[in-house]
Write a protein that holds these residues in place. Structure first.
Motif, PDB file in Angstrom:
ATOM      1  N   ILE A 154       0.681  -1.304  -0.056  1.00 30.95           N
ATOM      2  CA  ILE A 154       0.127  -0.069  -0.046  1.00 30.95           C
ATOM      3  C   ILE A 154       0.731   1.265  -0.034  1.00 30.95           C
ATOM      4  CG2 ILE A 154      -1.562   1.424   1.384  1.00 30.95           C
ATOM      5  CD1 ILE A 154      -3.182  -1.087   2.175  1.00 30.95           C
ATOM      6  N   TYR A 189      -0.444   4.015  -2.877  1.00 34.81           N
ATOM      7  CA  TYR A 189      -1.665   4.710  -2.617  1.00 34.81           C
ATOM      8  C   TYR A 189      -1.697   5.906  -3.195  1.00 34.81           C
ATOM      9  CZ  TYR A 189       1.361   8.361  -0.015  1.00 34.81           C
ATOM     10  OH  TYR A 189       2.259   9.197   0.310  1.00 34.81           O
ATOM     11  N   GLN A 238      -1.463   6.006  -6.728  1.00 34.07           N
ATOM     12  CA  GLN A 238      -2.508   5.563  -7.734  1.00 34.07           C
ATOM     13  C   GLN A 238      -3.773   5.157  -7.305  1.00 34.07           C
ATOM     14  OE1 GLN A 238       0.797   4.644  -7.041  1.00 34.07           O
ATOM     15  NE2 GLN A 238       1.759   3.466  -8.804  1.00 34.07           N
ATOM     16  N   ILE A 239      -4.021   4.662  -6.147  1.00 29.97           N
ATOM     17  CA  ILE A 239      -5.221   4.351  -5.717  1.00 29.97           C
ATOM     18  C   ILE A 239      -6.140   5.672  -5.378  1.00 29.97           C
ATOM     19  CG2 ILE A 239      -6.665   3.431  -3.962  1.00 29.97           C
ATOM     20  CD1 ILE A 239      -4.156   1.299  -3.318  1.00 29.97           C
ATOM     21  N   THR A 299      -9.610   6.913  -7.094  1.00 31.56           N
ATOM     22  CA  THR A 299     -10.552   7.261  -6.307  1.00 31.56           C
ATOM     23  C   THR A 299     -10.968   8.518  -6.785  1.00 31.56           C
ATOM     24  OG1 THR A 299      -9.741   5.889  -4.553  1.00 31.56           O
ATOM     25  CG2 THR A 299     -11.317   7.403  -3.974  1.00 31.56           C
ATOM     26  N   CYS A 301      -7.556   0.951 -15.400  1.00 30.87           N
ATOM     27  CA  CYS A 301      -8.270   1.520 -14.365  1.00 30.87           C
ATOM     28  C   CYS A 301      -8.681   3.052 -14.311  1.00 30.87           C
ATOM     29  CB  CYS A 301      -7.006   1.701 -13.067  1.00 30.87           C
ATOM     30  SG  CYS A 301      -6.633   0.000 -12.418  1.00 30.87           S
ATOM     31  N   CYS A 347     -13.956   0.919  -7.854  1.00 31.16           N
ATOM     32  CA  CYS A 347     -12.631   1.234  -8.772  1.00 31.16           C
ATOM     33  C   CYS A 347     -11.442   1.155  -7.663  1.00 31.16           C
ATOM     34  CB  CYS A 347     -12.864   2.539  -9.325  1.00 31.16           C
ATOM     35  SG  CYS A 347     -14.095   2.441 -10.732  1.00 31.16           S
ATOM     36  N   ALA A 348     -11.263   1.762  -6.611  1.00 33.59           N
ATOM     37  CA  ALA A 348     -10.347   1.771  -5.575  1.00 33.59           C
ATOM     38  C   ALA A 348     -10.080   0.315  -5.239  1.00 33.59           C
ATOM     39  CB  ALA A 348     -10.463   2.510  -4.354  1.00 33.59           C
ATOM     40  N   VAL A 349     -10.826  -0.593  -5.098  1.00 33.49           N
ATOM     41  CA  VAL A 349     -10.307  -2.121  -4.687  1.00 33.49           C
ATOM     42  C   VAL A 349      -9.849  -2.819  -5.972  1.00 33.49           C
ATOM     43  CG1 VAL A 349     -11.480  -4.088  -4.177  1.00 33.49           C
ATOM     44  CG2 VAL A 349     -12.256  -2.267  -2.943  1.00 33.49           C
ATOM     45  N   ALA A 398      -8.241  -1.168  -8.425  1.00 28.50           N
ATOM     46  CA  ALA A 398      -6.864  -0.610  -8.640  1.00 28.50           C
ATOM     47  C   ALA A 398      -6.032  -0.980  -7.518  1.00 28.50           C
ATOM     48  CB  ALA A 398      -7.071   0.936  -8.585  1.00 28.50           C
ATOM     49  N   TYR A 399      -6.389  -1.227  -6.320  1.00 29.25           N
ATOM     50  CA  TYR A 399      -5.466  -1.851  -5.250  1.00 29.25           C
ATOM     51  C   TYR A 399      -4.895  -3.173  -5.641  1.00 29.25           C
ATOM     52  CZ  TYR A 399      -4.208  -4.148  -1.007  1.00 29.25           C
ATOM     53  OH  TYR A 399      -3.576  -5.221  -0.049  1.00 29.25           O
ATOM     54  N   THR A 400      -5.917  -3.984  -6.234  1.00 29.70           N
ATOM     55  CA  THR A 400      -5.576  -5.455  -6.603  1.00 29.70           C
ATOM     56  C   THR A 400      -4.490  -5.339  -7.911  1.00 29.70           C
ATOM     57  OG1 THR A 400      -7.742  -6.027  -5.931  1.00 29.70           O
ATOM     58  CG2 THR A 400      -6.317  -7.647  -7.574  1.00 29.70           C
TER      59      THR A 400
END
Length: 308
Positions: A21, A25, A27-28, A32, A227, A246-248, A250-252
């Motif tokens: 993370i 973060y 990018q996330i 978001t 993304c 989208c945040a989830v 992108a995190y993946t």
């Protein structure tokens, strides 16, 4: 390397040590923010964006998952091969030490000196290999195990581990000519030196041969494009839930991308890379103990769940 136990269900969402993370973060947050902006525009101006189906995004997501899965498998194979090579080095160092102590007569000063030099050079080789792979200065760890007469030539060599291996081979040949052990014992110990040389060459191959840049670039570009486009395909059906989804995602995807980069180079100092310092110290302690030394260096223990 992270060595902590698996966190419980509550802590797993707040664990940052060893997590990717902190590296993604930005990018996330960007995805978001973009998703929130698109959702707000869609909410206040429903006809501003065209309504897209989710089928293209599903197909692109599956394709991207295959790319990321392949790259992560390739990176993990490099990481696991590197760990196996250092396990082989531990085996070779202990085996060579056992042979040196068992077959070289320590009743004479020459025999004890040969034992000490061979074992010290083995320890020096281990430290030199670690520093070569991490591209750090080796002299503080190496010079104390090498005779001062070799220090000048050692500092001029282009490949320090290979130089130390040549010193060990020369010492082995000198001992054979002095009749300190039989031809069979020389052959067995030379096999251990050969195996250590193979470990050196294989580690250099992993270190000097990254995954193809074109493939990495393709995965990076596709991840960002996917993304960035995803909110446009989800906003009409998910509404205000779009930024969260989208945040989830992108995190993946970004997380898998960054994790594969970290595992691709297993010899560094990142949280999920190999604990070469701890492995080198383990070899040093084992070999000095076998030599009969009383003052042993302390073992490297994990700090905050991290083993260096």
């Amino acid at each position: 390397m992270i060595v902590r136990q698996k966190p419980n269900a509550l802590k797993i969402f707040f664990t940052l040590r060893g997590s990717i993370i902190p590296k993604i973060y930005y990018q996330i947050l960007l995805i978001t923010f973009l998703s929130s902006l698109i959702t707000a525009i869609q909410h206040w101006y429903p006809s501003y964006f065209s309504s897209y189906g989710t089928a293209p995004f599903i197909l692109l997501g599956v394709t991207l998952s295959l790319f990321l899965g392949f790259r992560n498998n390739a990176s993990y194979q490099r990481w696991w091969e590197a760990r196996g090579l250092w396990g082989q080095l531990v085996f070779d160092a202990r085996s060579l030490t056992r042979q040196v102590i068992s077959f070289i007569d320590d009743d004479t000063e020459t025999g004890r000196d040969t034992q000490r030099q061979m074992i010290h050079l083995t320890i020096a080789f281990t430290h030199a290999l670690r520093h070569r792979l991490r591209e750090t200065s080796p002299w503080e760890d190496v010079e104390r195990f090498v005779e001062p007469k070799h220090h000048a030539s050692m500092r001029q060599t282009q490949n320090l581990p290979d130089y130390l291996m040549r010193l060990m081979g020369k010492k082995l040949g000198d001992s054979r000519r002095q009749g300190q052990y039989s031809e069979l014992m020389v052959q067995n110990m030379d096999e251990r030196l050969t195996s250590m040389t193979i470990v050196l060459a294989a580690c250099e191959r992993i270190h000097n041969t990254p995954l193809p840049f074109a493939y990495m670039l393709l995965v990076h570009r596709t991840t960002y494009l996917y993304c960035f486009m995803l909110p446009f395909g989800l906003v009409s059906s998910l509404g205000w839930a779009t930024p969260l989804i989208c945040a989830v995602i992108a995190y993946t995807f970004f997380g898998l991308d960054v994790l594969s980069e970290e595992l691709e180079e297993p010899f560094g100092l990142a949280a999920n890379q190999l604990p070469l310092s701890a492995l080198s110290r383990t070899i040093e302690i084992n070999l000095l103990e076998a030599l009969g030394e009383d003052e042993l260096p302390p073992a490297i223990i994990p700090e905050n769940g991290y083993l260096q």
